[in-house]
Design an enzyme around this catalytic site. Structure first.
Site, PDB file in Angstrom:
ATOM      1  CG  ASP A 394      -2.190   0.761   1.031  1.00 30.46           C
ATOM      2  OD1 ASP A 394      -2.260   1.558   0.075  1.00 30.46           O
ATOM      3  OD2 ASP A 394      -3.117   0.580   1.843  1.00 30.46           O
ATOM      4  CD  GLU A 397       0.131   6.018  -4.007  1.00 27.82           C
ATOM      5  OE1 GLU A 397      -0.831   5.273  -4.244  1.00 27.82           O
ATOM      6  OE2 GLU A 397       0.599   6.152  -2.864  1.00 27.82           O
ATOM      7  CG  ASP A 464      -7.290   4.920  -0.348  1.00 28.23           C
ATOM      8  OD1 ASP A 464      -7.311   3.700  -0.563  1.00 28.23           O
ATOM      9  OD2 ASP A 464      -6.508   5.449   0.463  1.00 28.23           O
TER      10      ASP A 464
END
Length: 680
Positions: A394, A397, A464
Site C-alpha cells: 500500500d 506512490e 482510495d
C-alpha cells in the site's frame, strides 16, 4: 554531424547528441542530451537488447565537397536514417526526427517551427528543448506534430471520464488513485513509451503533442510499429517484461475490509464464509496490524499466534495477505538504523517528515537496492517465516502528505528526476525476495506502478476511490487504460473505498453493480471503508463498519453468493486468460479495438469491454438503470449468455439489466458458454 556506431545512428550538432537505435522488433529507441554522455539507465527497457539495425547516412556536399556549407540557410540536404523491421526513422541536418511505416507513410514527426524547417515559421520553437537546471539536469520538452484524427489510449490510470487521451493534459506523477504509466497505443498504428521516470506532464493537443520532464538528464522514448493494437501491445510487453503466471489463488474471490483489528476478528469472518460454503481464496489483514510503522511485524497483543492463524486459514482453503507500508515512523525500532545506513528518503528542506498518519513518518528508499534488501529481510523474518506469504504494498506512490515533488531526494536522484519509478522498485524488492524463497508466481497487490511493473508481479488496484456511480464509471475506463499501458493485473475496491453506509439502499444498488463488475475483473476483490467508523479505546486508528457480503442485507447476500459461485465456474477460463497474459502479454480486460481494430465504432466504446478471448461485458453504470445500450463489434455472432439470444455484430442494442444480472455476451463458437448454465 551523422555517425553510425554498432548499428546505431548518431546525430551530433551544436552541443547536442541524439542516438536512435533498434530496440526489439519493429521498434526504435531515441535518446537526446546536451551532456557529454548518456546515462546508463534503461529504466523500463531494462531487459537486455542486443539488437542492431540498418543505418544509412546521406551527406549533402557543395561543389568543393564540403558538407553542411548551406546549413544555416536551411539548404543542407544531409540526413541519416535507420530501419528496424517495419519501422524507419530519419533525422535531417536540422535535427528533425520523423518516423515512417514500412510503406513510407509518416507515423510521427517532431514539431519544429523555424525558418530552416519545412513549416517555414520564424517562431524559433524547437522539437527538443533543454532548459538548464542544477548539475547536469535539464527541464526538457519534446514536441510532435498532431493528427486531428488520431486516437490515443493507455497512459495508466487517471480519474477522468475520457479514455481517449486525445485533447487531454496529463500529469506524469504518482498520486493516490493516479498511476502514471506513460505508454500509449495510437489509432495510426504505433505505440509510444516515454521512457523517463521524471515528474512532468504531457499534452495531447489538437495542434501538437508536448512531453515535459521537470528535471532529467536526457530525452528517452521508444516508438513501436505494428499492424494491430495486439501486435504493438505484445511487442511492448516483450520489451518491458510480461507478468508471471497468475497462481490459482488469484482466480477466485478475495475478502477485505478496513480493517480486521485482531486475529480473532479475521478468523471469525473466515469461519463464517467457510460455514456458508462460500469459497474465499484470499483474506486480507489491512493496515495498523503492526506495532509501529516501519517495524514490519504483527502486534502480538492483537495477533498472538500468526502461524496458527495461517494454518487454520489454509485448512479452510484461504491464504492470508498482509498490508505493508513503505513508511518508517520516528518511533520505529528500525528508524535509527535505516537513517544511519541511508535507507530513508531525504528532504531537501524543512523537517524530515514525508507522511503524517498516526505519527511522523518517512518513506524507505525503494530505489536503493540495499534498502529493498533490508526491508525484505524484516518481512521474511516477521511475516514469511510465520506463514504470511502474500503482500499488499500500500501507499506505493509513495503517498506524500503534501506532494511537493521538489522536496524529496532518492538514492537514484531527486524525486523530480526519478520519482515515477518508485512503485516499480518497491514491487521489485518483494518480487526478488519471494522468488529467492521459492515462490515462482509472486503476486503483490500494489497501489501504484510504472512501465515495466508487470514483470514483478504487480497487481494494481485503483486506490482510495469514492463510493459513487460517477466514480465507478471512471474506474471502468481506468482499468482499460491500465491494460493498454501494460498493467494486465488490475482491480478495484468493489463498492468503492470512501463514503458509504452499508444500510443505505442507494449504496446497496451501487454495491451490487460493482460486485458484478468485480466478477469480470482480472482479480475479484472486495474492500472498503464503510461508515459509521468504529473507534477503539487507546488506539489512534479506528476501523470501518462490516464489509462482508452478508453485511448489506439478504438480497445483496444472495446475489453476491451467485457471483462468487460464477467466478468459481470461470476458473478454467480465467486460467487460460492468465496464461495468455504470461506468455504473450495479452491483457484480460481490454477495449473493443484491441481485437477489432478494423471496426471504427470499436474505437469509440468506453463503457463496455472484452473480458478475455470469448466474452463481452457491459457493466451498469447509472443508478436506477434496468437496461442499457450495448454495441456489439463487427465480425462476430454474439450470444446473450442469460437468454441465449443471438445478435449480429455491428449493432447497438438495448438489453435488460436487472439487479441480479450484468449484461454479458459470448462469441457464438465459445466453448465456455456452459459457465453460465447454473446462474439463476
Amino acid at each position: 554531424m551523422f555517425q553510425e556506431k554498432n548499428g546505431k545512428l548518431y546525430y551530433i550538432c551544436d552541443g547536442e547528441q541524439v542516438c536512435i537505435e533498434a530496440w526489439g522488433d519493429n521498434a526504435l529507441r531515441v535518446r537526446g542530451t546536451r551532456n557529454r554522455r548518456f546515462t546508463e539507465h534503461d529504466w523500463a527497457l531494462d531487459i537486455p537488447n542486443g539488437k542492431e539495425a540498418c543505418v544509412r547516412i546521406f551527406e549533402d556536399q557543395d561543389a568543393n565537397g564540403t558538407a553542411y556549407a548551406n546549413m544555416y540557410m536551411g539548404e543542407d540536404k544531409s540526413y541519416g536514417e535507420i530501419q528496424n523491421g517495419r519501422l524507419k526513422a530519419s533525422i535531417n541536418a536540422n535535427g528533425v526526427v520523423t518516423f515512417y511505416k514500412e510503406s513510407g507513410e509518416i507515423l510521427l514527426k517532431e514539431n519544429w517551427r523555424r525558418l530552416q524547417d519545412e513549416i517555414s515559421a520564424p517562431l524559433n520553437i524547437y522539437g527538443r528543448e533543454y532548459v538548464p537546471q542544477e548539475g547536469e539536469n535539464y527541464k526538457i520538452s519534446l514536441r510532435f506534430l498532431a493528427n486531428d484524427q488520431e486516437k490515443i489510449y493507455g497512459m495508466g490510470q487517471y480519474q477522468q471520464t475520457q479514455m481517449n487521451m486525445k485533447g487531454c493534459m496529463l500529469e506524469l506523477a504518482q498520486r493516490n488513485s493516479q498511476v502514471s504509466v506513460p505508454f500509449y497505443i495510437s489509432s495510426l498504428g504505433y505505440g509510444f513509451l516515454w521512457n523517463n521516470p521524471a515528474v512532468g506532464s504531457v499534452f495531447f493537443g489538437m495542434n501538437g503533442t508536448e512531453w515535459r520532464a521537470e528535471s532529467t538528464k536526457q530525452i528517452d522514448y521508444l516508438v513501436i510499429a505494428g499492424d494491430t493494437p495486439a501486435e504493438i501491445e505484445e511487442n511492448y510487453m516483450e520489451l518491458t517484461g510480461k507478468a508471471p503466471l497468475m497462481p490459482e489463488y488469484g482466480l477466485g474471490f478475495w475478502q477485505c475490509k478496513l480493517r480486521y483489528r485482531t486475529q480473532e476478528e479475521l478468523l471469525q469472518v473466515a469461519r463464517r464464509y467457510y460455514q456458508e460454503k462460500i469459497p474465499v481464496d484470499v483474506i486480507i489483514a489491512d493496515f495498523f496490524h503492526w506495532t509501529q510503522e516501519g517495524d514490519f511485524r504483527f502486534d502480538p497483543k492483537y495477533w498472538p499466534d500468526v502461524p496458527a492463524m495461517c494454518k487454520e486459514l489454509e485448512e479452510m482453503g484461504m491464504k492470508l495477505m498482509v498490508s505493508v507500508w513503505p513508511t518508517v515512523d520516528y518511533r520505529s525500532e528500525n528508524f535509527a538504523e535505516m537513517k544511519e545506513k541511508g535507507y530513508l528518503i531525504q528532504c531537501e528542506k524543512g523537517v524530515r517528515i514525508s507522511m503524517l498518519c498516526g505519527g511522523n513518518e518517512v518513506f524507505f528508499d525503494a530505489t536503493n537496492p540495499e534498502a529493498r534488501k533490508f526491508v525484505w529481510d524484516k518481512i521474511k523474518k516477521n511475516y514469511w517465516e510465520k506463514g504470511a506469504k502474500l503482500f499488499w504494498l500500500d501507499v506505493a506512490e509513495p503517498e506524500y502528505t503534501t506532494y511537493q515533488f521538489d522536496n524529496y531526494r532518492y538514492y537514484l536522484g531527486t524525486n523530480l528526476e526519478v520519482g515515477n519509478s518508485y512503485p516499480k522498485f518497491y514491487t521489485q524488492g518483494f518480487f526478488e525476495g519471494m522468488t529467492e524463497e521459492g515462490d515462482q508466481q509472486p503476486v503483490n497487490l500494489v497501489r501504484s506502478a510504472w512501465a515495466g511493473s508487470a514483470r514483478y508481479g504487480a497487481l494494481v488496484w485503483s486506490g482510495d476511490i469514492v463510493s459513487s456511480f460517477e466514480c465507478f464509471n471512471r474506474q471502468v475506463r481506468a482499468g482499460l487504460s491500465m491494460a493498454i499501458a501494460g498493467i494486465p493485473w488490475w482491480t478495484t475496491d468493489i463498492g468503492g473505498f470512501h463514503g458509504a453506509r452499508g444500510d443505505d439502499p442507494e449504496f446497496r444498488e451501487l454495491f451490487l453493480r460493482w460486485f458484478a463488475y468485480g466478477c469480470f475483473s482480472p482479480v475479484m476483490r472486495l474492500h472498503g471503508n464503510r461508515n459509521p467508523q468504529l473507534d477503539f479505546e487507546g488506539e489512534a486508528i479506528g476501523s470501518g463498519s462490516p464489509n462482508e457480503i452478508w453485511s448489506f442485507g439478504e438480497e445483496v447476500f444472495q446475489i453476491c453468493k451467485k457471483y462468487i459461485a460464477l467466478r468459481e465456474h470461470m476458473r478454467p477460463y480465467m486460467r487460460e486468460q492468465m496464461r495468455l497474459v504470461h506468455e504473450k502479454g495479452t491483457p484480460v480486460m481490454r477495449p473493443y479495438f484491441y481485437d477489432y481494430p478494423e471496426d471504427k465504432k470499436a474505437w469509440e466504446v468506453e463503457d463496455s469491454y472484452l473480458f478475455g478471448t470469448d466474452f463481452l461485458v457491459a457493466p451498469v453504470l447509472e443508478a436506477g438503470a434496468r437496461e442499457r445500450e450495448v454495441y456489439l463489434p463487427k465480425g462476430e455472432v454474439w450470444i446473450d449468455v442469460w437468454t441465449g439470444e443471438e445478435r449480429n455484430g455491428g449493432e447497438t442494442i438495448t438489453v435488460s439489466a436487472s439487479l441480479e444480472k450484468i449484461p454479458v455476451f459470448a462469441k457464438k463458437e465459445s466453448e465456455y458458454l456452459e459457465i453460465f448454465d447454473n446462474f439463476s
